[in-house]
Design a protein around this motif. Structure first.
Motif, PDB file in Angstrom:
ATOM      1  N   UNK A 158     -42.752  25.800  21.464  1.00 19.61           N
ATOM      2  CA  UNK A 158     -43.572  26.570  20.533  1.00 19.61           C
ATOM      3  C   UNK A 158     -44.478  27.537  21.295  1.00 19.61           C
ATOM      4  N   UNK A 159     -44.831  27.162  22.522  1.00 26.64           N
ATOM      5  CA  UNK A 159     -45.737  28.035  23.270  1.00 26.64           C
ATOM      6  C   UNK A 159     -45.040  29.309  23.729  1.00 26.64           C
ATOM      7  N   UNK A 160     -43.728  29.413  23.533  1.00 26.28           N
ATOM      8  CA  UNK A 160     -43.030  30.672  23.766  1.00 26.28           C
ATOM      9  C   UNK A 160     -43.006  31.555  22.538  1.00 26.28           C
ATOM     10  N   UNK A 161     -43.395  30.992  21.400  1.00 26.07           N
ATOM     11  CA  UNK A 161     -43.343  31.743  20.132  1.00 26.07           C
ATOM     12  C   UNK A 161     -44.696  32.283  19.714  1.00 26.07           C
ATOM     13  N   UNK A 162     -45.724  31.474  19.858  1.00 20.67           N
ATOM     14  CA  UNK A 162     -47.079  31.910  19.484  1.00 20.67           C
ATOM     15  C   UNK A 162     -48.033  31.553  20.622  1.00 20.67           C
ATOM     16  N   UNK A 163     -49.091  32.314  20.716  1.00 19.97           N
ATOM     17  CA  UNK A 163     -50.090  32.033  21.753  1.00 19.97           C
ATOM     18  C   UNK A 163     -50.908  30.811  21.374  1.00 19.97           C
ATOM     19  N   UNK A 164     -51.620  30.263  22.348  1.00 25.10           N
ATOM     20  CA  UNK A 164     -52.426  29.093  22.061  1.00 25.10           C
ATOM     21  C   UNK A 164     -53.356  28.780  23.203  1.00 25.10           C
ATOM     22  N   UNK A 223     -46.155  29.305  29.119  1.00 28.77           N
ATOM     23  CA  UNK A 223     -45.842  30.027  27.882  1.00 28.77           C
ATOM     24  C   UNK A 223     -45.065  31.312  28.174  1.00 28.77           C
ATOM     25  N   UNK A 244     -50.732  26.155  17.654  1.00 30.58           N
ATOM     26  CA  UNK A 244     -50.528  24.805  18.166  1.00 30.58           C
ATOM     27  C   UNK A 244     -51.857  24.231  18.603  1.00 30.58           C
TER      28      UNK A 244
END
Lengths: 256, 274
Positions: free
Chosen positions: B139-145, B153, B252
């Motif tokens: 998921x960290x490749x899709x949205x920042x966090x 990421x 996330x």
């Protein structure tokens, strides 16, 4: 509010700005009053670009190959010193050599990653103290191939650009409370010397014809149009815009 | 799903999601090559899974030669290859100003370059079998966090888009390429972190994942098996989230709002997570 763009007094570094999209952005900032550091791999190419842009005190030479971190650590602080600070960083330097998967070797992988991704990251890291001071902004020039795939030959390029899109989001979040904005421009087919060269290689204007057919807007993009996007993202008009990915691709990544 | 006669290599399969996928493929009849950096650990995993239809392919995919050795060992032991799962990866932490060149190079090599070169070395066999590749991103490749996993990421964002271009380039060969983006999954790493923090990780996930819980390893494994199956024969270049809804809310890290609560109220009651 005024939509008028004015970069008087702003200090700008555009990497890879001796030609193409980077050159267009550098000219745009310069015409609107900014002091601009010009970067290219060789001192000669940088001197020529500065000469063609009319020279003068508001143009700084910052030559160096940014695919090496040691060069970044030398060139970027020098450019910031010469500019007297930094308000805007445009990470534009990049390469797009095509290679099919069976021919991708370690050398190719490392060379493309080093300039397109690692160079961009360490340029931002090196410039960060100055950007925090000015509450400045960063524009990363990725590609429409950061949000979609390409038919063949660009696996490594598209990996770097996809990574750059995500790097932009992560950096935007980490730097938000410092007041530093970070955005992405994803250009599609733009009429640069690189594409002109590819078109000549293809013969019979084959590439230009393909682009006209493939692109929903029915034409190749102009450098002035990527310049417009970069200047907008760098301006106060985009003051609430961070972590965003702006595509300037004539509609291609929306689907055809 | 029946994988009888199928030959599978899962990188990083001595623990966590990789092990879960290897177990599920194996239980479904496949021959599976197990990979990890440590040969003894790989041997133990092979033994625990029962020994039969299992190939030990230990090696460090952090180097290109390591990728070649692992893939060649697996192919030799399996007698071919139908599916490559690029799962091996690490998540060292560093914020922007803490990222050293060494950290950068290591993360890129283990997480992104390995997926590219394992795929390349597996291609000859995958073209023969009209097989497929599954990349495990995040998921960290899709949205920042939360920014401690900054370079992690970046590698996962690269992997997601590499999936698309690789899928297009290999489509003509009949080789499919897909990508799974897990969120918080109950792996040994997370379990250890949860214990070390007195249960804070599970509490955090409960509050932040829309489904209100951490994901199970078997849930990721079944996504991987789906991609590898004939049922996904028309699926290529796909990015599948397996994250309890985190990607849908582009977060996330942020808290969920309470059931039945108006969103305007929810936003005023969410504590800031600076």
């Amino acid at each position: 509010m005024s939509m008028q763009l004015d970069f008087s007094g702003k200090r700008v570094l555009v990497t890879g700005s001796t030609k193409g999209i980077g050159r267009g952005a550098a000219e745009g900032f310069h015409e609107l009053g900014a002091m601009v550091a010009i970067n290219g791999r060789t001192p000669e190419s940088v001197a020529r670009a500065i000469d063609e842009m009319g020279g003068g005190e508001r143009l700084i030479a910052a030559p160096g190959d940014l695919s090496r971190v040691s060069v970044i650590h030398d060139v970027v602080p020098k450019a910031i010193d010469a500019l007297g600070g930094l308000d805007i960083l445009v990470n534009n330097a990049g390469r797009g050599d095509e290679r099919l998967i069976d021919d991708i070797d370690a050398e190719h992988w490392e060379a493309v990653l080093a300039l397109n991704l690692k160079g961009a990251f360490f340029t931002i890291q090196t410039a960060l103290p100055a950007l925090k001071q000015s509450k400045g902004s960063v524009v990363n020039v990725a590609s429409m191939l950061g949000v979609m795939g390409a038919p063949a030959g660009l696996i490594v390029y598209s990996a770097t650009k996809g990574a750059m899109v995500q790097m932009t989001r992560m950096m935007a979040l980490e730097l938000a409370r410092d007041g530093v904005r970070v955005n992405n421009l994803c250009p599609g087919w733009i009429d640069t010397p690189m594409i002109e060269h590819d078109n000549e290689l293809a013969g019979g204007d084959a590439l230009y014809k393909y682009i006209d057919e493939d692109c929903p807007l029915g034409r190749i993009g102009k450098v002035d149009e990527t310049t417009g996007a970069i200047l907008y993202l760098s301006s106060a008009n985009a003051g609430y815009t961070t972590g965003s990915t702006l595509v300037a691709d004539g509609g291609i990544s929306s689907g055809r | 799903m029946d994988f009888t006669g199928k030959r599978i290599l899962v990188t990083g399969s001595t623990m966590g999601i990789g092990l879960g996928a290897a177990e599920m493929f194996h239980a479904a009849g496949a021959s599976v090559a197990i990979n990890g950096r440590n040969a003894a650990t790989v041997g133990e995993t092979v033994e625990e899974l029962g020994g039969e239809r299992l190939v030990a392919a230990p090696g460090d995919i952090g180097s290109i030669e390591g990728c070649r050795n692992v893939v060649e060992t697996a192919i030799a032991g399996l007698g071919g290859l139908d599916c490559l799962v690029n799962n091996a990866g690490i998540c060292d932490l560093a914020r922007v100003m803490e990222v050293s060149e060494e950290h950068w190079d290591k993360m890129m090599a283990v997480n992104l370059r390995s997926a590219m070169f394992c795929s390349k070395f597996a291609l000859k066999e995958l073209r023969k079998s009209k097989g497929n590749i599954v990349h495990i991103a995040s998921i960290s490749g899709l949205v920042g966090g939360p920014s401690d996993s900054h370079v992690y990421a970046i590698t996962k964002g690269g992997m997601i888009n590499m999936t698309r271009t690789m899928a297009l380039e290999l489509a003509g060969d009949g080789v499919r390429v897909n990508c799974l983006c897990p969120g918080y999954i109950d792996t040994p790493l997370i379990q250890a972190e949860n214990e070390a923090t007195g249960g804070q990780v599970y509490d955090f996930v409960k509050k932040s994942a829309p489904l209100g819980r951490i994901g199970e390893v078997r849930e990721c494994a079944s996504s991987i098996l789906y991609f590898a199956s004939d049922g996904a024969g028309y699926v290529t270049g796909a990015i599948l989230s397996n994250d309890g809804g985190c990607a849908a809310k582009a977060s996330w890290g942020g808290a969920n709002h309470e059931d039945g609560e108006l969103i305007s109220n929810a936003y005023t009651t969410i504590p800031r997570t600076d």
